[in-house]
Scaffold this motif. Structure first.
Motif, mmCIF file in Angstrom:
data_model
loop_
_atom_site.group_PDB
_atom_site.id
_atom_site.type_symbol
_atom_site.label_atom_id
_atom_site.label_comp_id
_atom_site.label_asym_id
_atom_site.label_seq_id
_atom_site.Cartn_x
_atom_site.Cartn_y
_atom_site.Cartn_z
ATOM 1 N N THR A 51 0.843 -1.205 0.000
ATOM 2 C CA THR A 51 0.000 0.000 0.000
ATOM 3 C C THR A 51 0.873 1.247 0.000
ATOM 4 O O THR A 51 0.625 2.190 -0.766
ATOM 5 C CB THR A 51 -0.934 -0.011 1.240
ATOM 6 N N LEU A 52 1.911 1.252 0.835
ATOM 7 C CA LEU A 52 2.805 2.416 0.873
ATOM 8 C C LEU A 52 3.493 2.607 -0.478
ATOM 9 O O LEU A 52 3.610 3.733 -0.968
ATOM 10 C CB LEU A 52 3.875 2.243 1.958
ATOM 11 N N ALA A 53 3.947 1.503 -1.061
ATOM 12 C CA ALA A 53 4.652 1.580 -2.356
ATOM 13 C C ALA A 53 3.709 2.110 -3.438
ATOM 14 O O ALA A 53 4.093 2.941 -4.258
ATOM 15 C CB ALA A 53 5.193 0.212 -2.742
ATOM 16 N N ARG A 54 2.475 1.626 -3.408
ATOM 17 C CA ARG A 54 1.521 1.997 -4.458
ATOM 18 C C ARG A 54 1.017 3.431 -4.299
ATOM 19 O O ARG A 54 0.952 4.192 -5.260
ATOM 20 C CB ARG A 54 0.331 1.020 -4.416
ATOM 21 N N ASP A 55 0.690 3.803 -3.052
ATOM 22 C CA ASP A 55 0.001 5.081 -2.856
ATOM 23 C C ASP A 55 0.944 6.248 -2.589
ATOM 24 O O ASP A 55 0.603 7.389 -2.900
ATOM 25 C CB ASP A 55 -0.984 4.980 -1.665
ATOM 26 N N THR A 56 2.078 5.999 -1.991
ATOM 27 C CA THR A 56 2.902 7.124 -1.549
ATOM 28 C C THR A 56 4.327 7.066 -2.092
ATOM 29 O O THR A 56 4.782 7.996 -2.754
ATOM 30 C CB THR A 56 2.965 7.152 0.006
ATOM 31 N N ILE A 57 5.031 5.966 -1.822
ATOM 32 C CA ILE A 57 6.466 5.942 -2.147
ATOM 33 C C ILE A 57 6.682 5.901 -3.665
ATOM 34 O O ILE A 57 7.501 6.656 -4.198
ATOM 35 C CB ILE A 57 7.152 4.755 -1.439
ATOM 36 N N GLY A 58 5.924 5.034 -4.347
ATOM 37 C CA GLY A 58 6.077 4.928 -5.809
ATOM 38 C C GLY A 58 5.794 6.244 -6.520
ATOM 39 O O GLY A 58 6.639 6.748 -7.266
ATOM 40 N N PRO A 59 4.617 6.847 -6.264
ATOM 41 C CA PRO A 59 4.306 8.096 -6.964
ATOM 42 C C PRO A 59 5.314 9.217 -6.683
ATOM 43 O O PRO A 59 5.453 10.131 -7.484
ATOM 44 C CB PRO A 59 2.909 8.458 -6.432
ATOM 45 N N HIS A 60 5.997 9.177 -5.540
ATOM 46 C CA HIS A 60 6.953 10.251 -5.203
ATOM 47 C C HIS A 60 8.413 9.861 -5.430
ATOM 48 O O HIS A 60 9.317 10.645 -5.125
ATOM 49 C CB HIS A 60 6.771 10.676 -3.737
ATOM 50 N N ALA A 61 8.637 8.644 -5.952
ATOM 51 C CA ALA A 61 10.023 8.150 -6.048
ATOM 52 C C ALA A 61 10.883 9.029 -6.950
ATOM 53 O O ALA A 61 12.047 9.297 -6.639
ATOM 54 C CB ALA A 61 10.032 6.710 -6.552
ATOM 55 N N ALA A 62 10.316 9.499 -8.059
ATOM 56 C CA ALA A 62 11.109 10.322 -8.986
ATOM 57 C C ALA A 62 11.531 11.617 -8.296
ATOM 58 O O ALA A 62 12.672 12.064 -8.431
ATOM 59 C CB ALA A 62 10.303 10.622 -10.236
ATOM 60 N N GLU A 63 10.605 12.188 -7.532
ATOM 61 C CA GLU A 63 10.890 13.437 -6.815
ATOM 62 C C GLU A 63 11.976 13.183 -5.749
ATOM 63 O O GLU A 63 12.923 13.960 -5.610
ATOM 64 C CB GLU A 63 9.582 13.920 -6.158
ATOM 65 N N THR A 64 11.823 12.073 -5.027
ATOM 66 C CA THR A 64 12.804 11.710 -3.992
ATOM 67 C C THR A 64 14.201 11.588 -4.597
ATOM 68 O O THR A 64 15.196 11.974 -3.979
ATOM 69 C CB THR A 64 12.413 10.346 -3.364
ATOM 70 N N ALA A 65 14.247 11.083 -5.814
ATOM 71 C CA ALA A 65 15.547 10.791 -6.430
ATOM 72 C C ALA A 65 16.148 11.981 -7.160
ATOM 73 O O ALA A 65 17.221 11.874 -7.739
ATOM 74 C CB ALA A 65 15.395 9.625 -7.395
ATOM 75 N N LYS A 66 15.461 13.114 -7.142
ATOM 76 C CA LYS A 66 15.986 14.257 -7.897
ATOM 77 C C LYS A 66 17.252 14.823 -7.276
ATOM 78 O O LYS A 66 18.156 15.266 -7.961
ATOM 79 C CB LYS A 66 14.917 15.355 -7.986
ATOM 80 N N GLN A 67 17.306 14.813 -5.955
ATOM 81 C CA GLN A 67 18.481 15.373 -5.287
ATOM 82 C C GLN A 67 19.098 14.316 -4.384
ATOM 83 O O GLN A 67 18.393 13.487 -3.841
ATOM 84 C CB GLN A 67 18.073 16.545 -4.401
ATOM 85 N N ASP A 68 20.380 14.435 -4.206
ATOM 86 C CA ASP A 68 21.048 13.464 -3.345
ATOM 87 C C ASP A 68 21.055 13.962 -1.898
ATOM 88 O O ASP A 68 22.114 14.150 -1.295
ATOM 89 C CB ASP A 68 22.465 13.202 -3.839
ATOM 90 N N ILE A 69 19.874 14.179 -1.383
ATOM 91 C CA ILE A 69 19.765 14.497 0.046
ATOM 92 C C ILE A 69 18.936 13.388 0.685
ATOM 93 O O ILE A 69 18.201 12.691 -0.003
ATOM 94 C CB ILE A 69 19.112 15.884 0.308
#
Ligand SMILES: Cc1cc2nc3c(=O)[nH]c(=O)nc-3n(C[C@H](O)[C@H](O)[C@H](O)COP(=O)(O)OP(=O)(O)OC[C@H]3O[C@@H](n4cnc5c(N)ncnc54)[C@H](O)[C@@H]3O)c2cc1C
Length: 407
Positions: free
Chosen positions: A25-43
């Motif tokens: 559920t977390l992967a589908r609803d929250t982490i997956g949809p935001h993964a590209a944004e999370t990976a934009k910066q190395d912080i």
């Protein structure tokens, strides 16, 4: 319907299946949809970290006495796979917990565990694992960080490299060599739990890297850091075993993360092949494409079985577990790189774009073949063990007993 075999999940206890559902559920609803944004910066991916701590998923690595649920590795690989399918940073936060906290769980005194583990479990504290050094990566015999026994503790001096999340860590599990011991003797390694606030601990700015954004790495130096004796993990000379145990768990986790990403890449490529029309028919209707997908699909399932075997061996405290972990890591991470390379090829130019997830998957996949022992290191370990075992194994029935005539 899930594309990949779900019977590993069905084989878990009902309470364990609930955890997999939570990760999905977390992967589908929250982490997956935001993964590209999370990976934009190395912080550091704070939001993902808080989510994984708040949901209790990070806590599955810790004993219940300290607020965790101490999940089996059979469950943890499922959680890591679900997260790895969408976001390497999320999966790495879970595998990194094994790497950084296992030695504390396995080797810390009761007082130390009570002091540190509840905070690590809840996400109020963080730890990092510091083994690699400028002169010692694949070959830990070159470890040069020294722990000198002084007064009521150790004086720590040396440099560690590429330490994941050192810049957000409150604690470092440091593997050091006891001073005045000849180099190359693993028995003389010691594991120390070092507060990052102690005078003499210096943590560099994050080191820029190719991928795995969201989980920074830093270099760390220790300049005559005074570490009280009570912060030693395990006994003198147990540092190597404690590091090994953490690494075996982390290797199984790396394998699972690589597989999760491979599952995701195959799903994305197959979806594209199903949607895309070329030369008047669906791309996925071409036999060449189907054969390519079939090969990847089959290899992934074979590798999942190998990773499951490693997790089972670990849970059963089977002496074969470290070897099974090496095999699982070698196979799953090399396969992961191949699957993502082929998946990217199948989606054509889109695969090469920053806006499409496979570009990120491609960059992230490489690290799994290097961290926690490179593929070559695992081949060396497996090969050496094979030769040691064959010398003590029952002779093959088609060979003459004790004879070399048949060669
Ligand atoms: C993103 C990232 C995160 C990391 N996080 C951590 C961390 O949290 N804590 C930590 O302690 N370390 C960490 N590391 C370090 C990592 O574990 C090492 O980079 C890794 O073990 C390889 O060591 P090395 O880089 O010194 O390469 P080397 O030891 O110099 O090896 C170079 C290459 O030689 C080849 N090789 C090695 N042995 C053999 C052999 N026997 N035969 C043939 N070829 C061989 C392999 O291809 C290997 O990749 C991290 C590294 C990275 C990049």
């Amino acid at each position: 319907m899930r594309l990949f075999a779900d019977f590993y999940v069905q084989a878990l206890q009902p309470a364990e299946r609930m955890w997999v559902e939570k990760a999905r559920t977390l992967a589908r609803d929250t982490i997956g949809p935001h993964a590209a944004e999370t990976a934009k910066q190395d912080i550091f991916a704070w939001d993902t970290f808080r989510l994984l701590c708040g949901s209790g998923i990070v806590g599955t690595a810790f004993p219940s006495a300290y607020g965790g649920t101490e999940a089996s590795m059979q469950l943890r690989i499922r959680l890591i796979e679900e997260l790895g399918r969408v976001c390497s940073a999320a999966a790495s936060i879970v595998t990194g917990t094994d790497l950084s906290s296992r030695a504390i769980v396995a080797g810390g005194s009761e007082v130390l565990k009570a002091q540190v583990l509840p905070g690590l479990c809840a996400g109020e504290l963080q730890a990092a694992f510091a083994l690699s050094e400028p002169g010692a990566g694949s070959d830990v015999r070159g470890l040069a960080t020294q722990a000198e026994r002084v007064g009521n503790g150790y004086r720590l001096t040396g440099t560690k490299k590429y330490i994941t999340r050192a810049n957000t860590a409150d604690w470092l599990v440091v593997i050091a060599r006891l001073a005045n011991e000849p180099p190359g003797r693993n028995a003389q390694l010691v594991a120390l739990l070092v507060s990052t606030r102690l005078p003499g601990v210096n943590i560099s700015e994050p080191v820029h890297k190719l991928g795995w954004f969201g989980v920074p790495i830093c270099d760390v130096s220790f300049n005559s850091v005074e570490v009280p004796l009570a912060y030693r993990l395990g006994s003198v000379g147990e540092g190597f075993e404690l590091a090994q145990d953490a690494l075996v768990r982390a290797r199984i986790g790396h394998a699972s993360m690589a597989l999760g990403r491979a599952l995701g890449a195959l799903e994305i490529a197959a979806t594209y092949c199903n949607d895309r029309e070329l030369f008047g028919e669906r791309l996925g209707s071409k036999q060449g494409v189907q054969w390519m997908l079939a090969d990847l699909f089959t290899q992934i399932e074979a590798s999942r079985a190998l990773v499951f075997q490693a997790a089972l061996a670990y849970d059963q405290k089977d002496p074969h577990a470290p070897m099974a972990a090496s095999m699982a890591k070698l196979h799953a991470t090399d396969l992961g790189m191949r699957v993502i390379t082929d998946a990217l090829q199948l989606v054509g130019g889109r695969g090469y774009l920053k806006s499409f997830p496979l570009e990120r998957f491609f960059r992230d996949a490489k690290l799994n073949q290097i961290g926690e022992g490179s593929s070559e290191v695992h081949k060396t370990v497996i090969g050496r063990d094979l030769m040691r075992r064959i010398a003590h194994s029952e002779r093959h029935p088609c060979l003459h007993t004790g004879s070399t005539e048949l060669y």
